[in-house]
Design a protein around this motif. Structure first.
Motif, PDB file in Angstrom:
ATOM      1  N   ILE A   6      98.913  32.146  89.283  1.00  0.00           N
ATOM      2  CA  ILE A   6     100.317  31.995  88.902  1.00  0.00           C
ATOM      3  C   ILE A   6     101.050  31.324  90.055  1.00  0.00           C
ATOM      4  O   ILE A   6     100.917  31.722  91.209  1.00  0.00           O
ATOM      5  N   LEU A   7     101.837  30.324  89.739  1.00  0.00           N
ATOM      6  CA  LEU A   7     102.705  29.684  90.717  1.00  0.00           C
ATOM      7  C   LEU A   7     104.143  29.825  90.242  1.00  0.00           C
ATOM      8  O   LEU A   7     104.510  29.309  89.175  1.00  0.00           O
ATOM      9  N   LYS A   9     107.768  28.714  90.925  1.00  0.00           N
ATOM     10  CA  LYS A   9     108.290  27.549  91.624  1.00  0.00           C
ATOM     11  C   LYS A   9     109.801  27.631  91.837  1.00  0.00           C
ATOM     12  O   LYS A   9     110.542  28.066  90.958  1.00  0.00           O
ATOM     13  N   ASN A  25     108.343  28.991  96.943  1.00  0.00           N
ATOM     14  CA  ASN A  25     107.251  29.051  95.966  1.00  0.00           C
ATOM     15  C   ASN A  25     106.421  30.301  96.254  1.00  0.00           C
ATOM     16  O   ASN A  25     106.102  30.587  97.414  1.00  0.00           O
ATOM     17  N   VAL A  27     102.840  32.175  95.414  1.00  0.00           N
ATOM     18  CA  VAL A  27     101.496  31.893  94.916  1.00  0.00           C
ATOM     19  C   VAL A  27     100.760  33.216  94.685  1.00  0.00           C
ATOM     20  O   VAL A  27     100.668  34.058  95.593  1.00  0.00           O
ATOM     21  N   TYR A  47      99.875  23.716  95.922  1.00  0.00           N
ATOM     22  CA  TYR A  47      99.218  24.546  94.920  1.00  0.00           C
ATOM     23  C   TYR A  47      99.581  24.082  93.517  1.00  0.00           C
ATOM     24  O   TYR A  47     100.666  23.534  93.272  1.00  0.00           O
ATOM     25  N   THR A  48      98.682  24.342  92.612  1.00  0.00           N
ATOM     26  CA  THR A  48      98.971  24.243  91.191  1.00  0.00           C
ATOM     27  C   THR A  48      98.480  25.528  90.538  1.00  0.00           C
ATOM     28  O   THR A  48      97.459  26.089  90.958  1.00  0.00           O
ATOM     29  N   GLY A  49      99.203  26.008  89.546  1.00  0.00           N
ATOM     30  CA  GLY A  49      98.854  27.281  88.944  1.00  0.00           C
ATOM     31  C   GLY A  49      98.313  27.154  87.534  1.00  0.00           C
ATOM     32  O   GLY A  49      98.700  26.250  86.792  1.00  0.00           O
ATOM     33  N   GLU A  51      99.094  29.201  85.430  1.00  0.00           N
ATOM     34  CA  GLU A  51     100.377  29.462  84.766  1.00  0.00           C
ATOM     35  C   GLU A  51     101.460  29.212  85.805  1.00  0.00           C
ATOM     36  O   GLU A  51     101.403  29.720  86.925  1.00  0.00           O
ATOM     37  N   GLU A  52     102.462  28.420  85.428  1.00  0.00           N
ATOM     38  CA  GLU A  52     103.551  28.115  86.340  1.00  0.00           C
ATOM     39  C   GLU A  52     104.866  28.598  85.741  1.00  0.00           C
ATOM     40  O   GLU A  52     105.160  28.362  84.562  1.00  0.00           O
ATOM     41  N   ASP A  54     109.061  28.796  86.128  1.00  0.00           N
ATOM     42  CA  ASP A  54     110.248  28.210  86.735  1.00  0.00           C
ATOM     43  C   ASP A  54     111.104  29.345  87.293  1.00  0.00           C
ATOM     44  O   ASP A  54     111.620  30.170  86.552  1.00  0.00           O
TER      45      ASP A  54
END
Length: 441
Positions: A6-7, A9, A25, A27, A47-49, A51-52, A54
């Motif tokens: 999960i990220l 952001k 952010n 992480v 990073y990329t998740g 699930e991201e 907002d």
């Protein structure tokens, strides 16, 4: 590019020192907080998740931990307010004696929903019946918790809940075997009330807890009758009595802790016992000397005492607690900071983590800690314009302001929608129960 679970952001979060950091952010990976870094720090962290989320307009903070609640009393909402004492023997125990597996399942579903939607991510159940059914629900819900059985082997009870010492211990052992370390659950041993527990049950329960490396909990110093019982029978106050048996230690949780003598407080301090206050429930019985307990370094958490005592919102409990502390101890010494907001928030986060045996890995948002966190929807008229967000958390936030909930890196609620339980079905079942007295599948 590093992949995480999960990220979150571009958000704000509450630090361990109760400061708000913006444009961060967060992480989350493998159930833990992997990193927290400024949004502008793009070169060092990337990073990329899977699930991201907002995070704009959200304030993220540790999930709240209810240090003392009763799943088995969930269907007693509204039944005890304004009633004469003793509500426990006149109303609560008779009701719990009618519990069935179906009632407990409905109770646990409602309790889990109520906790998730109020920002509670962890809890300590004080013990009831059919707890294995409650465990099934709590595992599905994703909440973190500790369960106990209702442990009593003496007193005038309905036959359906009357147990011998051996039967109580067998029930507790069975719950341990079925539920311990399933999902995010633990099992604690329990003493419902000292006046309803034989010395043999007290000593053997403590021994079981020690052998299994778990906690022992009990209702302590809640009523004058409870204090008088040990004084008359053993010439000792409740805490002194347990000390004489060698029971008090850092894995002991004393719920309520209202009517404590100076000597008892010294013993709690000496043995590193953990105390849980239940502000709304306690108001009708007395005011704990919490400032003195805090001064002694005693670990303190807050609990709701179950929904029969006003619901499962720790936001309500914090407001009530602040008011009671100020009106009782603050006004006496003209000290408006007798119980600061940061101290109270610490009780429902780090204090709760200590009560669950998760001190040092839970209750704070920082790397390597368990990812149990909630978000507050801050873009609202009663929250947005503030000169002190931490004070506003205590003064103005309600359970309805909680937007998201994550436990052990799993999203339980997103934008107020519970993802792990069927809210519509559970509410329909609750309506059927109260309108028709039956539980439909």
């Amino acid at each position: 590019m590093q992949l995480c679970d999960i990220l979150i952001k571009d958000t704000s979060y509450l630090t361990e020192k109760f400061q708000v950091k913006k444009h961060q952010n967060i992480v989350i990976k493998n159930g833990r907080i992997e990193a927290i870094y400024p949004l502008s720090d793009k070169e060092e962290k990337n990073y990329t998740g899977k699930e991201e989320l907002d995070g704009r307009g959200r304030l993220w903070m540790p999930g709240l931990i209810d240090g003392h609640m009763h799943t088995g009393q969930q269907l007693l909402k509204g039944a005890v307010l304004d009633e004469l004492p003793m509500i426990w023997t006149r109303i609560m125990l008779p009701f719990e004696s009618t519990l069935t597996s179906q009632k407990m399942e409905l109770s646990a579903n409602l309790a889990a929903l109520e906790m998730i939607k109020n920002g509670t991510t962890g809890f300590l159940d004080a013990g009831s019946y059919f707890m294995e059914k409650a465990a099934e629900v709590y595992i599905k819900s994703g909440l973190r918790g500790a369960l106990s059985c209702s442990a009593m082997d003496q007193g005038n009870f309905p036959d359906s809940i009357r147990q011998t010492t051996e039967e109580v211990l067998e029930t507790e052992d069975l719950l341990w075997e079925i539920c311990a370390d399933k999902g995010n659950l633990k099992v604690f041993y329990a003493l419902r009330a000292l006046m309803n527990c034989s010395q043999e049950l007290i000593e053997r329960s403590a021994q079981k807890a020690q052998e299994r490396g778990t906690f022992l909990q009990a209702h302590m110093n809640e009523y004058p009758g409870e204090v008088n019982y040990t004084l008359e029978k053993y010439k000792l106050r409740p805490v002194e009595y347990l000390e004489s048996l060698g029971i008090l230690q850092e894995n002991f949780v004393a719920a309520h802790g209202i009517l404590l003598s100076p000597g008892e407080k010294r013993l709690l301090e000496k043995r590193n016992v953990k105390v849980v206050h239940c502000p709304f429930s306690n108001c009708g019985k007395g005011v704990p000397e919490t400032p003195d307990l805090v001064e002694r370094g005693i670990s303190i958490g807050l609990g709701t005492d179950g929904t029969a005592h006003g619901g499962l919102s720790l936001w309500n409990e914090m407001k009530i607690f602040r008011s009671v502390m100020n009106s009782t101890w603050g006004s006496r010494n003209a000290d408006p900071e007798v119980m600061p907001a940061e101290t109270i928030l610490n009780m429902v986060t780090k204090g709760g983590a200590s009560i669950l045996g998760e001190e040092g890995v839970l209750g704070v948002l920082k790397p390597d800690y368990r990812a149990d966190l909630i978000s507050i929807n801050w873009n609202q008229p009663h929250l947005l314009a503030t000169s002190n967000p931490v004070h506003t958390l205590l003064e103005c936030v309600t359970g309805g302001d909680v937007a998201d909930s994550i436990v052990e890196g799993r999203i339980l609620m997103k934008n107020r929608q519970v993802l792990t339980l069927d809210e519509e079905k559970i509410l329909w079942q609750a309506m059927q129960y109260f309108e028709k007295g039956e539980i439909s599948s």
